[in-house]
Design an enzyme around this catalytic site. Sequence first.
Site, PDB file in Angstrom:
ATOM      1  N   ASP A 169      -4.455   1.490  -8.468  1.00  0.00           N
ATOM      2  CA  ASP A 169      -4.533   2.883  -8.040  1.00  0.00           C
ATOM      3  C   ASP A 169      -3.901   3.768  -9.108  1.00  0.00           C
ATOM      4  O   ASP A 169      -3.877   3.413 -10.288  1.00  0.00           O
ATOM      5  CB  ASP A 169      -3.859   3.052  -6.683  1.00  0.00           C
ATOM      6  CG  ASP A 169      -4.575   4.058  -5.798  1.00  0.00           C
ATOM      7  OD1 ASP A 169      -4.512   5.261  -6.092  1.00  0.00           O
ATOM      8  OD2 ASP A 169      -5.223   3.638  -4.820  1.00  0.00           O
ATOM      9  N   HIS A 222      -2.157   9.367  -4.143  1.00  0.00           N
ATOM     10  CA  HIS A 222      -3.174   8.392  -3.761  1.00  0.00           C
ATOM     11  C   HIS A 222      -2.608   6.977  -3.707  1.00  0.00           C
ATOM     12  O   HIS A 222      -2.778   6.254  -2.712  1.00  0.00           O
ATOM     13  CB  HIS A 222      -4.330   8.477  -4.758  1.00  0.00           C
ATOM     14  CG  HIS A 222      -5.620   7.941  -4.245  1.00  0.00           C
ATOM     15  ND1 HIS A 222      -5.964   6.618  -4.341  1.00  0.00           N
ATOM     16  CD2 HIS A 222      -6.673   8.562  -3.655  1.00  0.00           C
ATOM     17  CE1 HIS A 222      -7.174   6.433  -3.830  1.00  0.00           C
ATOM     18  NE2 HIS A 222      -7.622   7.602  -3.409  1.00  0.00           N
ATOM     19  N   SER A 242     -11.268   5.404   0.296  1.00  0.00           N
ATOM     20  CA  SER A 242     -10.002   4.967  -0.307  1.00  0.00           C
ATOM     21  C   SER A 242      -8.965   4.649   0.755  1.00  0.00           C
ATOM     22  O   SER A 242      -8.104   3.787   0.555  1.00  0.00           O
ATOM     23  CB  SER A 242      -9.449   6.059  -1.228  1.00  0.00           C
ATOM     24  OG  SER A 242     -10.131   6.106  -2.443  1.00  0.00           O
TER      25      SER A 242
END
Length: 789
Positions: free
Chosen positions: A166, A229, A556
């Site tokens: 990520d 994220h 995601s």
Amino acid sequence: MDHPKRLAPPLLSLLRIAFLLLLPLLLAITAVAHNDHGVHKNYLIIVRTPYEYDRKVYKTVSSWHASLLSSVCDKAEEELTTDPSAMDRLIYSYRNVVNGFAARVTEEELAEMGKKDWFVTAMPERTYHLMTTHTPRMLGLTGNAFRGGVWNTSNMGEGTIIGVLDDGISPGHPSFDATGLPPPPAKWKGRCDLNSSVCNNKLIGARSFRESAKWKFDDPVLPVNEGSHGTHTASTAAGAFVPGANVMGNGLGTAAGMAPRAHIALYQVCFQDIGCDRDDILAALDDAVEDGVDVLSLSLGDDEAGDFAYDPISIGGYTAIMKGVFVSAAGGNMGPDPATVANEAPWLLTVAAATTDRRFVATVKLGNGVELDGESLFQPKNFLSVPRPLVWDMKDWSCSDETVLTPERIGGKIVICEGGGKLTALKMGALLHKGGAAGMIVTTIELFGSVIQPKAHILPASQVDYAAGQKIKAYMNSTDNPTAELILRGTVLGNRNSPVVAPFSSRGPSKQNQGILKPDLTGPGVNIIAGVAKPAGLMTPPNALATKFDIMSGTSMATPHISGIGAVIKKAHPTWTPAAIKSALMTTADTLDHGRKPIADQSGYTANLLALGAGFVNPTKALSPGLVYNLSATDYIPYLCGLGYNDHEINSIIHPLPPVSCKQMPVVEQKDLNYPSITVFLNQEPYGVNVSRAVTNVGRGKAVYVAKVEVPSTLSVTVTPGTLRFKKVNQVKPFTVTIRSVVGKMKPGIFEGQLQWISGNNVVRSPILVSSQKFVKDINSTSSAHINH
């Protein structure tokens, strides 16, 4: 001892002048000698021969790759020394996932490579992109073993290692607290580049892979989160228990990942300035499988990645499953257009996204008494819910135009704003707040249908779905003095119309292998609460933990749910292959929502298989699936031959397995790959096909399973044999499914059904998709717009 004579100053000056005059010429000659006068670009270089052939000459893979690079950088081919300039331009030397290296080379050097026996192909640099407090309970992970609590059965995934690729991680986040966790297993070979106060028995690995752009940057890069994220996905997969987690005071509860006692290894491959580079992804996958991860979670991809032989996630994913690593990957956020699904390789579990049953309700009560539920993350307790003037006049002004949002127009009023414009809902709310508005209603665009993604607005607001927006506008047109009030109801659980497949979730069919149903499975991916570096809203968080959590949406977010659940299943069944874990998840997935109706998409209609895959994940059932469709890494080789890949491409994918030749093995058609779903094309006479499958008994030693088929009346499906009798665990039974058109020539369209093997408490379900042609362009297509998250 004699000393060398010093040159006279005038002569020294003349030599210096001569050297400066000749320097440009010398540099030009040197550049030509090294074939180095062109523009350097990053390439992935695939090599024909394996390193083992030259192991006696070169002690390391990197020195061998540097020698190959030297042979085109200068004329050192005859020498066994390594050219320093080649070593400088060698970015990555891959050991596991691919037989090759990444390097900065010129077009001239590429041409020179093409003449070498060791060279197969060169691929230019490619950039990829990044695609909770309630979901554990919603998915049945909590509770005791007698009531189906998966955590008790598997000890919450303790001892398993989840590798997350990520954009970095937030150091010291409470979701990565290691209290009570044992050290990682002895097989762990990775490292954590953060300090000792951050690295612990929860976050055991954290590394940054930015070598493909290292020449652009002077400072070393630590895997610290640039956005949120990576922290969000890692904490969703395996975050520790964090009591009191909330988003702006909403969703208050104990946050936990799907496998809260698993270890996390974070591999930073995505950066805000350069995206996610292919060569960095390959390097991270190369190290991850060597480090000893059990699960890989990939919330990134490329919707146009192309062939498996040239996609790092496909290549690295194959090596991972060969080493027994379960891999889940995001299906992409380009829905609802058809044929947009990413990460399509059949050895990957490709994840779609859907809603949960939790809402943050902000009701709009119109002046005529009609109440319409919307959502908002900013719900102040002191807000007075009283009727206020309702305004919406797109002819005279816009919520995006600050010059007209004056107190005279909007002061003390509730303003309707159209979503999907040039400004986000957060920014529009900020302009309305500045102009003195009392509240805001944001109408969702038609493409999103019933799905709402609430934000932490700076003023009381309600984001309503498209249908509710139309009703509000109809009311506005029915009266001269429209009013409305906002009623903030807080967090509400138990929405019976959930899950709903998200509009942004990419749809099939697969572009690379249309005979394999993709996506595979759907998980929670809308409005997921998990850890962040800082929340994205405009309001000041009401408490300390509200600064550490936020909601995000996308495939995601769905992917780490499946990754964490995969770790829990792997802990409970350590001998299962990645294909067995995938099969268990797919064949036990739910197809009905909480109201016992077929799961819908954002339009309100039943979601088709190309949107939903096998169904919505059910961890409790997946823990004891009864039967699994098993595959080894080598089983995919004849399938790749059937797809038309040449030997060089296949050997690139299956490295480091020994080279193979398709001429020396039988070809397996896509329909006959032992996959948990069935896809066939009845596009030519005799409009009938036989499909081969085999199931492995992973349940009770002695068991009898009876086939049950449900298909449209236009199809005839026969299963032979119709009963499977098992005498022991791990026994394998083959069967054939014959699918035919009932009325001769196949009618145009796509037809869906299912095959169930039923025995006692187990129902092993495989979706069946039948198409009248190889590719149908209008599958599930409601708009040509793309939604990116």
